[in-house]
Design an enzyme around this catalytic site. Structure first.
Site, PDB file in Angstrom:
ATOM      1  N   TYR A 152       4.018   5.580  11.251  1.00  0.00           N
ATOM      2  CA  TYR A 152       4.283   4.197  11.667  1.00  0.00           C
ATOM      3  C   TYR A 152       5.124   3.393  10.694  1.00  0.00           C
ATOM      4  O   TYR A 152       5.439   2.244  10.977  1.00  0.00           O
ATOM      5  CB  TYR A 152       2.965   3.455  11.927  1.00  0.00           C
ATOM      6  CG  TYR A 152       1.972   3.447  10.768  1.00  0.00           C
ATOM      7  CD1 TYR A 152       2.119   2.577   9.698  1.00  0.00           C
ATOM      8  CD2 TYR A 152       0.882   4.304  10.776  1.00  0.00           C
ATOM      9  CE1 TYR A 152       1.214   2.567   8.656  1.00  0.00           C
ATOM     10  CE2 TYR A 152      -0.042   4.304   9.741  1.00  0.00           C
ATOM     11  CZ  TYR A 152       0.130   3.435   8.682  1.00  0.00           C
ATOM     12  OH  TYR A 152      -0.780   3.433   7.641  1.00  0.00           O
ATOM     13  N   ARG A 202       0.860  -1.184   0.000  1.00  0.00           N
ATOM     14  CA  ARG A 202       0.000   0.000   0.000  1.00  0.00           C
ATOM     15  C   ARG A 202       0.894   1.230   0.000  1.00  0.00           C
ATOM     16  O   ARG A 202       1.491   1.590   1.001  1.00  0.00           O
ATOM     17  CB  ARG A 202      -0.912  -0.019   1.234  1.00  0.00           C
ATOM     18  CG  ARG A 202      -1.598   1.306   1.500  1.00  0.00           C
ATOM     19  CD  ARG A 202      -2.703   1.192   2.523  1.00  0.00           C
ATOM     20  NE  ARG A 202      -2.301   0.675   3.823  1.00  0.00           N
ATOM     21  CZ  ARG A 202      -1.735   1.402   4.798  1.00  0.00           C
ATOM     22  NH1 ARG A 202      -1.456   2.660   4.610  1.00  0.00           N
ATOM     23  NH2 ARG A 202      -1.457   0.844   5.951  1.00  0.00           N
ATOM     24  N   HIS A 228      -3.845   4.175   4.622  1.00  0.00           N
ATOM     25  CA  HIS A 228      -4.913   3.177   4.711  1.00  0.00           C
ATOM     26  C   HIS A 228      -6.222   3.779   4.217  1.00  0.00           C
ATOM     27  O   HIS A 228      -6.928   3.191   3.406  1.00  0.00           O
ATOM     28  CB  HIS A 228      -5.056   2.700   6.152  1.00  0.00           C
ATOM     29  CG  HIS A 228      -6.220   1.796   6.374  1.00  0.00           C
ATOM     30  ND1 HIS A 228      -6.264   0.505   5.900  1.00  0.00           N
ATOM     31  CD2 HIS A 228      -7.396   1.993   7.009  1.00  0.00           C
ATOM     32  CE1 HIS A 228      -7.406  -0.055   6.230  1.00  0.00           C
ATOM     33  NE2 HIS A 228      -8.123   0.824   6.899  1.00  0.00           N
TER      34      HIS A 228
END
Length: 406
Positions: free
Chosen positions: A311, A298, A302
């Protein structure tokens, strides 16, 4: 936005070279990235050999098992796969921009996962039935769903906007993993009906930890259901990396349920097409379920409510930029003389036209009904819901009052 900007055209930046636009992070955020996942802490089985027909450099490689499933593909069909990926990425980029402009409530981008979705989507037959999650915009494109219907759902003005039985493409499923049970039940049903069609269920690596997915594996195996479980392992369940969810590559989980699992290069549209065709054909022959793990990444957030720079390390994202699925397909088309500059120029114009149409349609949509959320909560109404509705109405009215004060 042109095809060059959305399809990551040449020359490609090497994985070790940074550009300001590549991650949108500041020097401070980069300095903090040491606390995030790095190459030394990789997803389980990250070095496992993938089924691959097209390398990141755009070189065609052979595979005795899966080559037959793309042996008869024509140059026109190859260009079609490339076109699908470019237009899907263009649509996705426009949707992200529209959300940032306040036209959509939320958007789940597929950036980086175009090959997995287009390859698998084009492997399906018209009579196959598809059960998506909420990120399968490329699969929806392959099934003939108007992309503006997807945007109406994320704007809050419809519940999907398409008839699932018209396209054999179910409505998006927000509850993580539940669509795999729906797919299994449907597959068991068509077996009883004597149909020779198949079912494909899409889910992500995060959903693989859900109990619904485990139950669907159990039932599909016991009843030999003609279903393909297509897991797009983009390696991040929001902020949770795959190594926090499994100790083995995801495709190996199928062994414990008694059916085959395979891992395919999810950035290789040809391999995804071939592997999915193989899995769907064995399902139609009555050989039961298959788990396909498309190992991809990805590239964006998200959803538009997420900030991935908090993160994950920039270095990880950069390494995957060099594996861009659209760039490798263009390289292959050019090296094979299957596409010329005229084709790419026409596609760029088509891409711009798509973006314009999407913008116009979305901006012409009505605003969502702010009070619809209170409807159908209880069959006969409820005092608490009435109280909440009244409070919300007063809150909405306060904005009008502020305008009058000015």
């Amino acid at each position: 936005m042109t095809v060059e900007s959305t399809a990551a055209q040449k020359p490609r930046r090497s994985a070790g070279t940074k550009s300001a636009a590549s991650t949108g992070t500041t020097g401070t955020k980069r300095a903090a990235s040491g606390a995030k996942r790095t190459g030394a802490n990789k997803s389980p089985g990250a070095d496992t050999q993938l089924i691959q027909l097209l390398t990141p450099e755009g070189k065609r490689v052979k595979d005795a098992t899966y080559d037959p499933y793309v042996a008869d593909i024509t140059p026109d069909e190859l260009r079609g796969l490339y076109r699908d990926m470019v237009l899907t990425r263009r649509f996705d980029a426009e949707a992200t921009s529209l959300q940032r402009q306040g036209e959509l409530g939320l958007w789940a981008s597929l950036l980086g996962q175009e090959a997995a979705q287009i390859g698998s989507g084009r492997a399906t037959r018209e009579d196959d039935y598809v059960f998506p999650t909420y990120r399968e915009h490329g699969v929806a494109w392959c099934r003939g769903v108007d992309p503006t219907n997807l945007l109406g759902m994320f704007r809050g003005v419809n519940n999907g906007g398409w008839d699932p039985n018209t396209n054999n493409f179910h409505l998006y499923t927000i509850v993580i993993g539940s669509q795999t049970l729906h797919a299994t039940g449907y597959a068991m049903g068509i077996t009883k009906d004597g149909a020779d069609s198949a079912v494909i269920a899409y889910f992500g690596d995060g959903a693989s930890s859900q109990g619904d997915v485990a139950e669907s594996f159990t039932f599909s195996a016991v009843y030999n259901a003609p279903v393909v479980f297509f897991c797009q392992n983009n390696q991040w369940a929001i902020s949770e990396p795959t190594e926090k969810q499994t100790r083995v590559p995801l495709y190996q989980r199928a062994q414990g349920y008694g059916f085959p699992g395979v891992r395919v290069d999810g950035n290789d549209v040809l391999a995804c097409l071939a592997v999915t065709k193989w899995a769907l054909e064995r399902a139609r022959r009555g050989e039961g379920p298959t788990l396909v793990e498309a190992f991809t990444y990805r590239m964006g957030a998200h959803t538009t409510s997420d900030d991935p720079t908090k993160y994950r390390a920039d270095e990880e994202t950069e390494s995957w930029e060099a594996k861009d699925p659209i760039l490798r397909m263009r390289t292959y088309l050019e090296a094979s003389n299957h596409a010329d500059e005229g084709f790419f120029a026409e596609l760029e114009a088509e891409s711009e036209a798509l973006g314009k149409r999407v913008r116009e349609v979305v901006r012409a949509m009505p605003d969502p009904d702010h009070f619809a959320i209170f409807e159908n909560v209880y069959a006969d109404g409820h005092a608490l819901v009435d109280e909440e509705r009244a409070q919300f109405a007063a809150y909405q009215a306060s904005f009008a009052d502020e305008g009058e004060d000015k």
